[in-house]
Scaffold this active site. Structure first.
Site, PDB file in Angstrom:
ATOM      1  N   ASP A 287       0.873  -1.173   0.000  1.00 60.03           N
ATOM      2  CA  ASP A 287       0.000   0.000   0.000  1.00 60.03           C
ATOM      3  C   ASP A 287       0.913   1.225   0.000  1.00 60.03           C
ATOM      4  OD1 ASP A 287      -2.272   1.725   0.579  1.00 60.03           O
ATOM      5  OD2 ASP A 287      -1.440   1.821   2.611  1.00 60.03           O
TER       6      ASP A 287
ATOM      7  N   ASP B 164      -0.281   5.174   0.786  1.00 62.98           N
ATOM      8  CA  ASP B 164      -0.570   6.253   1.732  1.00 62.98           C
ATOM      9  C   ASP B 164      -0.630   5.721   3.153  1.00 62.98           C
ATOM     10  OD1 ASP B 164      -0.722   8.241  -0.248  1.00 62.98           O
ATOM     11  OD2 ASP B 164      -2.705   7.512  -0.795  1.00 62.98           O
TER      12      ASP B 164
ATOM     13  N   GLU C 195      -0.868  11.404   5.118  1.00 61.64           N
ATOM     14  CA  GLU C 195      -2.289  11.768   5.082  1.00 61.64           C
ATOM     15  C   GLU C 195      -2.525  13.151   5.687  1.00 61.64           C
ATOM     16  OE1 GLU C 195      -4.559  10.656   3.366  1.00 61.64           O
ATOM     17  OE2 GLU C 195      -4.336   8.521   3.026  1.00 61.64           O
TER      18      GLU C 195
ATOM     19  N   GLY D 147     -10.322   6.960  -1.026  1.00 58.63           N
ATOM     20  CA  GLY D 147     -10.367   7.646  -2.314  1.00 58.63           C
ATOM     21  C   GLY D 147     -10.724   9.111  -2.126  1.00 58.63           C
ATOM     22  N   GLY D 148      -9.931   9.991  -2.742  1.00 62.38           N
ATOM     23  CA  GLY D 148     -10.137  11.429  -2.566  1.00 62.38           C
ATOM     24  C   GLY D 148     -11.473  11.901  -3.115  1.00 62.38           C
TER      25      GLY D 148
ATOM     26  N   HIS E  44     -10.848  17.549  -7.427  1.00 59.48           N
ATOM     27  CA  HIS E  44      -9.862  16.526  -7.091  1.00 59.48           C
ATOM     28  C   HIS E  44      -8.603  16.669  -7.966  1.00 59.48           C
ATOM     29  CE1 HIS E  44      -8.116  12.405  -6.875  1.00 59.48           C
ATOM     30  NE2 HIS E  44      -8.301  12.667  -5.598  1.00 59.48           N
ATOM     31  N   ARG E  45      -8.800  17.095  -9.205  1.00 58.56           N
ATOM     32  CA  ARG E  45      -7.640  17.325 -10.081  1.00 58.56           C
ATOM     33  C   ARG E  45      -6.752  18.432  -9.486  1.00 58.56           C
ATOM     34  NH1 ARG E  45     -10.174  18.221 -15.052  1.00 58.56           N
ATOM     35  NH2 ARG E  45     -10.753  16.033 -15.148  1.00 58.56           N
TER      36      ARG E  45
ATOM     37  N   THR F 218      -5.036   3.181  -3.475  1.00 54.40           N
ATOM     38  CA  THR F 218      -6.258   3.871  -3.859  1.00 54.40           C
ATOM     39  C   THR F 218      -5.956   5.194  -4.544  1.00 54.40           C
ATOM     40  OG1 THR F 218      -7.353   2.894  -1.973  1.00 54.40           O
ATOM     41  CG2 THR F 218      -8.380   4.836  -2.881  1.00 54.40           C
TER      42      THR F 218
HETATM   43  C1  XBP Z   1      -5.424   6.142   0.805  1.00 50.70           C
HETATM   44  C2  XBP Z   1      -6.558   6.932   0.391  1.00 50.70           C
HETATM   45  C3  XBP Z   1      -6.392   7.932  -0.614  1.00 50.70           C
HETATM   46  C4  XBP Z   1      -5.700   9.226  -0.210  1.00 50.70           C
HETATM   47  C5  XBP Z   1      -6.091  10.305  -1.172  1.00 50.70           C
HETATM   48  O1  XBP Z   1      -5.275   5.106  -0.115  1.00 50.70           O
HETATM   49  O2  XBP Z   1      -7.643   6.696   0.833  1.00 50.70           O
HETATM   50  O3  XBP Z   1      -7.684   8.268  -0.970  1.00 50.70           O
HETATM   51  O4  XBP Z   1      -6.111   9.628   1.087  1.00 50.70           O
HETATM   52  O5  XBP Z   1      -5.715   9.981  -2.450  1.00 50.70           O
HETATM   53  P1  XBP Z   1      -4.213   3.910   0.038  1.00 50.70           P
HETATM   54  P2  XBP Z   1      -6.544  10.499  -3.733  1.00 50.70           P
HETATM   55  O6  XBP Z   1      -4.049   3.639   1.506  1.00 50.70           O
HETATM   56  O7  XBP Z   1      -4.833   2.772  -0.705  1.00 50.70           O
HETATM   57  O8  XBP Z   1      -2.912   4.344  -0.624  1.00 50.70           O
HETATM   58  O9  XBP Z   1      -7.062  11.866  -3.401  1.00 50.70           O
HETATM   59  O10 XBP Z   1      -5.532  10.500  -4.849  1.00 50.70           O
HETATM   60  O11 XBP Z   1      -7.658   9.518  -3.973  1.00 50.70           O
END
Ligand code: XBP
Length: 257
Positions: free
Chosen positions: A14, A16, A23, A57-58, A87-88, A128
Site C-alpha cells: 500500500d 498512503d 495523510e 479515495g479522494g 480533485h484534479r 487507492t
Molecule cells: C489512501 C486513500 C487515498 C488518499 C487520497 O489510499 O484513501 O484516498 O487519502 O488519495 P491507500 P486520492 O491507503 O490505498 O494508498 O485523493 O488520490 O484519492
C-alpha cells in the site's frame, strides 16, 4: 523444500500511510489548498480528516463530505464533474507538496525495498490514490529509477470498488501473474488489511499514529513501523518472536507460519 510449498515471490505495498506518513500533512493539506483556491470555505482539520479517512479515495471522500456534512451546499448541476475538477486541483497541490520534499518515506521502507530486491522478491503497489501521486512520491524519495523496481503499480480508478473491497489487490495479482498464496501485502489500516485479506493475502500491518488503535486481528503481525536496526518496532498485535524490525527473513517466517 517441497515443490508444493508456497514460496514468497512478491511483496505488494500500500502507499498512503504505509510508505509515507502523508495523510494529515500531505493529502489533507492538498485538499484544503484546493478548497481554498476554489473559494469553497471548507477546511478539514486533523480530527475531521482522521474521521474522513474511513472513506477511501479522494473523490469519494469529497462526495461523502458534501453529502453528509454540507447540508447547505448549493449543488452544481454536474456534481461528478465538479468533484473531478476539484480533485484534479487537489492532486496538483499534492504533487507540488511532494516535490518540495515535505513528505519523507517512513522508517525502514527504503531498506526493506532494497533488501527485497536483493533477495529476488518482486515488488508491486496496490493503492487507492492516483498513479501520478505514487510515481511522484517514489521518484522524489528514491530517484527516477525506483519506478522500475515495481513490476506493477496498481492505482486509483483502474478498479470499480476501492478498499476495503479486494479489487485493487486482485488486479495487482492478475498483473503480476501470481496467486495470492505467493505474495504478501503491507498495509497501514484496518480497511487496507480487510482488502488484502479478502484477496487472500497474508498481510503485515505497519500502523501509524492515526491508525494504531484500529483492530488488526487477521494480520500476520501488526507493528507501529517497519523499523530499522537500532530503531525497533513496537508490536501492536501478533507475535514477532525475536524480530525487532521487518526484514525479508522475518517476512518469510511470517509467510510460512
Ligand atoms: C489512501 C486513500 C487515498 C488518499 C487520497 O489510499 O484513501 O484516498 O487519502 O488519495 P491507500 P486520492 O491507503 O490505498 O494508498 O485523493 O488520490 O484519492
Amino acid at each position: 523444500m517441497s515443490v508444493m510449498s508456497n514460496e514468497l515471490k512478491a511483496l505488494i505495498f500500500d502507499v498512503d500511510g504505509t510508505l509515507a506518513d502523508n495523510e494529515r500533512d500531505g493529502h489533507r493539506v492538498a485538499f484544503n489548498l484546493a478548497f481554498r483556491d476554489a473559494g469553497l470555505g471548507w477546511e478539514w482539520d486533523p480530527a475531521t480528516y482522521d474521521e474522513l479517512l474511513k472513506v477511501f479515495g479522494g473523490k469519494e471522500r469529497i462526495r461523502h463530505f458534501i453529502e453528509h456534512q454540507q447540508p447547505d451546499f448549493d449543488w452544481p448541476k454536474d456534481l461528478d464533474a465538479f468533484i473531478r475538477d476539484l480533485h484534479r486541483q487537489k492532486t496538483q497541490r499534492y504533487v507540488e507538496l511532494l516535490r518540495s520534499g515535505a513528505i519523507p518515506l517512513r522508517p525502514g521502507v527504503e531498506r526493506l525495498l532494497r533488501e527485497a530486491r536483493s533477495a529476488g522478491l518482486r515488488l508491486a503497489i496496490a493503492s487507492t490514490t492516483t498513479f501520478e501521486n505514487v510515481t511522484t512520491l517514489l521518484t522524489v524519495t528514491l530517484g527516477d529509477e525506483s519506478i522500475a523496481w515495481f513490476d506493477v503499480i496498481a492505482c486509483g480508478d483502474v478498479v470499480a470498488r476501492k478498499k476495503p473491497a479486494p479489487d485493487i489487490y486482485e488486479y495487482a495479482l492478475e498483473q503480476l501473474g501470481l496467486a495470492a498464496r505467493e505474495c504478501l501485502a503491507i498495509e497501514d489500516t484496518q480497511s487496507g488489511l480487510a482488502a488484502a485479506s479478502a484477496a487472500g493475502l497474508v498481510t503485515v500491518v505497519t500502523a501509524n499514529g492515526a491508525t494504531r488503535n484500529q483492530d488488526f486481528s487477521g494480520a500476520a503481525i501488526a507493528v507501529d513501523q517497519l523499523g530499522e536496526p537500532g530503531q525497533g518496532f513496537e508490536v501492536l498485535a501478533g507475535d514477532a518472536g525475536n524480530a525487532r524490525w521487518v526484514d525479508v527473513d522475518f517476512l518469510r517466517r511470517l509467510f510460512r507460519s
